[in-house]
Design a protein around this motif. Structure first.
Motif, PDB file in Angstrom:
ATOM      1  N   ALA A   1       0.843  -1.206   0.000  1.00  0.00           N
ATOM      2  CA  ALA A   1       0.000   0.000   0.000  1.00  0.00           C
ATOM      3  C   ALA A   1       0.876   1.252   0.000  1.00  0.00           C
ATOM      4  O   ALA A   1       2.031   1.214   0.420  1.00  0.00           O
ATOM      5  CB  ALA A   1      -0.899  -0.009   1.229  1.00  0.00           C
ATOM      6  N   THR A   2       0.293   2.367  -0.498  1.00  0.00           N
ATOM      7  CA  THR A   2       1.048   3.628  -0.478  1.00  0.00           C
ATOM      8  C   THR A   2       1.209   4.125   0.951  1.00  0.00           C
ATOM      9  O   THR A   2       2.273   4.573   1.366  1.00  0.00           O
ATOM     10  CB  THR A   2       0.279   4.707  -1.290  1.00  0.00           C
ATOM     11  N   GLN A   3       0.119   4.049   1.674  1.00  0.00           N
ATOM     12  CA  GLN A   3       0.144   4.528   3.059  1.00  0.00           C
ATOM     13  C   GLN A   3      -1.053   3.942   3.813  1.00  0.00           C
ATOM     14  O   GLN A   3      -2.011   3.481   3.193  1.00  0.00           O
ATOM     15  CB  GLN A   3       0.053   6.054   3.085  1.00  0.00           C
ATOM     16  N   ALA A   4      -0.996   3.999   5.100  1.00  0.00           N
ATOM     17  CA  ALA A   4      -2.150   3.604   5.908  1.00  0.00           C
ATOM     18  C   ALA A   4      -3.111   4.787   5.931  1.00  0.00           C
ATOM     19  O   ALA A   4      -2.685   5.938   5.886  1.00  0.00           O
ATOM     20  CB  ALA A   4      -1.714   3.255   7.318  1.00  0.00           C
ATOM     21  N   VAL A   5      -4.408   4.463   6.017  1.00  0.00           N
ATOM     22  CA  VAL A   5      -5.406   5.536   6.057  1.00  0.00           C
ATOM     23  C   VAL A   5      -6.154   5.452   7.382  1.00  0.00           C
ATOM     24  O   VAL A   5      -7.027   4.604   7.570  1.00  0.00           O
ATOM     25  CB  VAL A   5      -6.391   5.400   4.866  1.00  0.00           C
ATOM     26  N   PRO A   6      -5.801   6.306   8.343  1.00  0.00           N
ATOM     27  CA  PRO A   6      -6.515   6.281   9.623  1.00  0.00           C
ATOM     28  C   PRO A   6      -7.875   6.965   9.502  1.00  0.00           C
ATOM     29  O   PRO A   6      -8.151   7.631   8.507  1.00  0.00           O
ATOM     30  CB  PRO A   6      -5.596   7.078  10.564  1.00  0.00           C
ATOM     31  N   GLY A   7      -8.698   6.792  10.516  1.00  0.00           N
ATOM     32  CA  GLY A   7     -10.012   7.441  10.510  1.00  0.00           C
ATOM     33  C   GLY A   7      -9.874   8.953  10.622  1.00  0.00           C
ATOM     34  O   GLY A   7      -8.871   9.455  11.135  1.00  0.00           O
ATOM     35  N   VAL A   8     -10.922   9.656  10.154  1.00  0.00           N
ATOM     36  CA  VAL A   8     -10.905  11.127  10.278  1.00  0.00           C
ATOM     37  C   VAL A   8     -12.235  11.593  10.885  1.00  0.00           C
ATOM     38  O   VAL A   8     -13.251  10.919  10.760  1.00  0.00           O
ATOM     39  CB  VAL A   8     -10.699  11.848   8.917  1.00  0.00           C
ATOM     40  N   GLY A   9     -12.156  12.745  11.498  1.00  0.00           N
ATOM     41  CA  GLY A   9     -13.378  13.333  12.058  1.00  0.00           C
ATOM     42  C   GLY A   9     -13.165  13.694  13.504  1.00  0.00           C
ATOM     43  O   GLY A   9     -12.143  13.339  14.111  1.00  0.00           O
ATOM     44  N   PRO A  10     -14.136  14.437  14.041  1.00  0.00           N
ATOM     45  CA  PRO A  10     -14.023  14.823  15.450  1.00  0.00           C
ATOM     46  C   PRO A  10     -14.083  13.590  16.346  1.00  0.00           C
ATOM     47  O   PRO A  10     -14.715  12.589  16.008  1.00  0.00           O
ATOM     48  CB  PRO A  10     -15.240  15.709  15.674  1.00  0.00           C
ATOM     49  N   LEU A  11     -13.411  13.686  17.505  1.00  0.00           N
ATOM     50  CA  LEU A  11     -13.387  12.525  18.416  1.00  0.00           C
ATOM     51  C   LEU A  11     -14.580  12.519  19.376  1.00  0.00           C
ATOM     52  O   LEU A  11     -14.872  11.500  19.982  1.00  0.00           O
ATOM     53  CB  LEU A  11     -12.084  12.531  19.234  1.00  0.00           C
ATOM     54  N   ASP A  12     -15.259  13.682  19.464  1.00  0.00           N
ATOM     55  CA  ASP A  12     -16.337  13.758  20.458  1.00  0.00           C
ATOM     56  C   ASP A  12     -17.722  13.676  19.812  1.00  0.00           C
ATOM     57  O   ASP A  12     -18.651  14.351  20.224  1.00  0.00           O
ATOM     58  CB  ASP A  12     -16.197  15.065  21.253  1.00  0.00           C
ATOM     59  N   VAL A  13     -17.812  12.861  18.784  1.00  0.00           N
ATOM     60  CA  VAL A  13     -19.111  12.734  18.102  1.00  0.00           C
ATOM     61  C   VAL A  13     -19.774  11.408  18.475  1.00  0.00           C
ATOM     62  O   VAL A  13     -19.084  10.447  18.818  1.00  0.00           O
ATOM     63  CB  VAL A  13     -18.927  12.817  16.569  1.00  0.00           C
ATOM     64  N   PRO A  14     -21.116  11.365  18.381  1.00  0.00           N
ATOM     65  CA  PRO A  14     -21.790  10.120  18.792  1.00  0.00           C
ATOM     66  C   PRO A  14     -21.772   9.021  17.722  1.00  0.00           C
ATOM     67  O   PRO A  14     -21.993   7.861  18.040  1.00  0.00           O
ATOM     68  CB  PRO A  14     -23.232  10.572  19.047  1.00  0.00           C
ATOM     69  N   LEU A  15     -21.485   9.406  16.453  1.00  0.00           N
ATOM     70  CA  LEU A  15     -21.568   8.406  15.391  1.00  0.00           C
ATOM     71  C   LEU A  15     -20.190   8.055  14.818  1.00  0.00           C
ATOM     72  O   LEU A  15     -19.393   8.940  14.505  1.00  0.00           O
ATOM     73  CB  LEU A  15     -22.459   8.927  14.248  1.00  0.00           C
ATOM     74  N   MET A  16     -19.989   6.779  14.670  1.00  0.00           N
ATOM     75  CA  MET A  16     -18.758   6.311  14.024  1.00  0.00           C
ATOM     76  C   MET A  16     -19.195   5.493  12.804  1.00  0.00           C
ATOM     77  O   MET A  16     -20.065   4.622  12.922  1.00  0.00           O
ATOM     78  CB  MET A  16     -17.974   5.440  14.994  1.00  0.00           C
ATOM     79  N   ILE A  17     -18.612   5.810  11.647  1.00  0.00           N
ATOM     80  CA  ILE A  17     -18.952   5.072  10.426  1.00  0.00           C
ATOM     81  C   ILE A  17     -17.733   4.225  10.045  1.00  0.00           C
ATOM     82  O   ILE A  17     -16.622   4.754   9.939  1.00  0.00           O
ATOM     83  CB  ILE A  17     -19.321   6.035   9.285  1.00  0.00           C
ATOM     84  N   VAL A  18     -17.976   2.929   9.862  1.00  0.00           N
ATOM     85  CA  VAL A  18     -16.855   2.031   9.563  1.00  0.00           C
ATOM     86  C   VAL A  18     -17.060   1.387   8.194  1.00  0.00           C
ATOM     87  O   VAL A  18     -18.075   0.720   7.957  1.00  0.00           O
ATOM     88  CB  VAL A  18     -16.721   0.929  10.642  1.00  0.00           C
TER      89      VAL A  18
END
Ligand code: URA
Length: 488
Positions: A302-319
């Motif tokens: 792979a070119t690079q790893a892709v970590p999750g993005v977005g605010p950490l204090d939100v109620p919804l996580m999309i995977v």
């Protein structure tokens, strides 16, 4: 010609004195006939010898100790051989260290044989109690048949070892007597009849119990305990039986032994242990830690790893599943075609992506090169399992009130199973920590549905799932803990 007959007792010391005196007289080996009381009782003659120059020499210490041992060898030539070598030493002292010298090699062989005999004597002398048990000093006797004249030089060992008892070691040619703490020697005797020893049964039990059938090497055993000694060893009677039964006993031991886990199982256990531990760095360090990940081979291509993005204090996580070709280049999740479709449907459903933490089950792009193209490949269970460590770390930071799992890979990473996703979509499953997971399909599935009508139907269902996520978040954030909203 000088004839020297050495005594049976104190032989080594007598030889030393005689050799010293012969040297001082300048007698060559050819001028001396060496004998012993044993071989030539009563025969003692002296004939005039040619006078020679007296010899003054310093005898090397190692020769003294060699002679001390060799004098107890059974070979009748031993005294002559020793003197011959001593005579040569006076002109060539270096010979004492010359391994290639035949005369020295022969003497060393004799020395070794005497040492071996002493060792056997220490190991195989078996005492029987002959006195009254109530006496102040208990009395014991043993019968032994040594190969060489080793009773005298070995008796000291027994005197030290059994200093608190009286004992005698009877051999055909010499008897060692230890009485009231002092050691003496007497001529040999025929084999005495000795009583059975009360402790013999105990000794036999001990011998049987230390015998390890799995380690049996008959050749090594008989070399260590030569058969000629067996007749005087009580435990020897058990040996044939122990040898005959050894294979069966070794098999039984092997069957009863605990088995080691197979290597694969051990690897799996280690991987599991690694996964049990959680990432515990500071939250700002998580993206960089994911970037550096080498937990599975996907990082190599792979070119690079892709970590999750977005605010950490939100109620919804999309995977989602894993970065696609474009995400791999951009380093951001859901920026390619699947992400664009998701954004479109999310907008209709009233789901604001910026209000969610968006990530993938697997952080590296898995693909097969096809010409200049990189064709997406589904991650396997091992890769999902390796990467779950990062997903768990992200979950631990965000602590979402709801997780939206897009597709089978996300479902597997979160719930442990990615099976039957079309049947499970739209339902809510609960994680061990109580977090609800709303299952849906992956947007790329919608892109692949060939029939336009069916695709439209699936789009409606997908939008329905996203709307449900919005409603659940609203309910969970205003009425935390509501069970109704989580029912499938
Ligand atoms: N598909 C995913 O699951 N994630 C992405 O980031 C892109 C495509």
């Amino acid at each position: 010609m000088r004839h020297i007959s050495l005594p049976d007792f104190g032989t080594a010391a007598a030889w030393r004195t005689a050799a010293r005196s012969c040297l001082s007289e300048g007698l060559s080996p050819a001028d001396i006939i060496w004998g012993s009381e044993q071989t030539e009782r009563g025969l003692f003659y002296d004939q005039p010898t040619t006078a020679a120059a007296p010899v003054n020499m310093t005898v090397p210490r190692s020769f003294v100790s060699l002679a001390e041992t060799v004098c107890w060898h059974r070979d009748t030539d031993r005294f002559a051989r020793l003197y011959q070598f001593l005579w040569r030493l006076k002109d060539a002292p270096h010979l004492i260290a010359d391994r290639g010298d035949e005369g020295l090699a022969h003497l060393r062989g004799m020395e070794k044989s005497v040492h071996r005999c002493q060792h056997k004597m220490k190991a195989f002398v078996r005492f029987r109690e002959i006195g009254n048990r109530d006496d102040a000093r208990r009395s014991f006797a043993a019968w032994f048949e040594p190969t060489h004249h080793t009773v005298e030089p070995t008796a000291d060992f027994f005197a030290r070892r059994f200093a608190d008892m009286d004992w005698r070691i009877v051999t055909p040619e010499k008897t060692a007597i230890f009485q009231d703490g002092s050691l003496s020697f007497a001529p040999g005797e025929p084999k005495p009849s000795l009583p059975d020893d009360a402790s013999e049964a105990l000794w036999l039990t001990y011998f049987r119990s230390i015998f390890n059938p799995a380690r049996l090497k008959v050749h090594a055993m008989t070399s260590e305990m030569p058969k000629k000694y067996w007749k005087n060893l009580p435990e020897a009677a058990t040996i044939p039986d122990l040898i005959a039964n050894a294979p069966a006993r070794a098999r039984a031991m092997a069957d009863a032994a605990p088995t080691l886990p197979p290597v694969r199982a051990e690897n799996a256990r280690q991987q599991l242990a690694a996964h049990m531990s959680a990432w515990n760095g500071p939250k700002e360090a998580l993206p960089a830690a994911i970037h550096d990940c080498t937990r599975c081979p996907l990082h190599k291509t792979a070119t690079q790893a892709v970590p999750g993005v977005g605010p950490l204090d939100v109620p919804l996580m999309i995977v989602g599943e894993q970065p696609g070709d474009q995400e791999d280049l951009a380093g951001l999740p859901f920026v390619g075609p699947a992400g664009q479709l998701f954004d479109k449907v999310a907008q209709s459903a009233g789901l604001i992506r910026e209000d969610a933490f968006v990530t993938n089950a697997v952080k590296h792009f898995k693909f097969t090169p096809r010409g200049k193209r990189r064709l997406h490949q589904r991650p396997n269970s091992g890769e999902i399992e390796h990467c779950r460590w990062w997903l768990d770390a992200e979950r631990a930071l965000v602590k979402p009130k709801l997780i939206l799992a897009l597709g089978a890979t996300a479902a597997e990473a979160l719930t442990g199973s990615g099976a039957n996703i079309l049947r499970r979509r739209g339902s809510v499953e609960q994680l061990a920590d109580g977090t609800p997971v709303l299952l849906s399909v992956h947007p790329s599935f919608l892109l692949r549905v060939p029939d336009a009508c069916e695709r439209e139907k699936q789009m409606v269902l997908f939008e329905h799932d996203l709307r449900r996520a919005v409603e659940m978040i609203a309910a969970l954030t205003t009425r935390p803990g509501s069970q109704d909203m989580m029912a499938g």
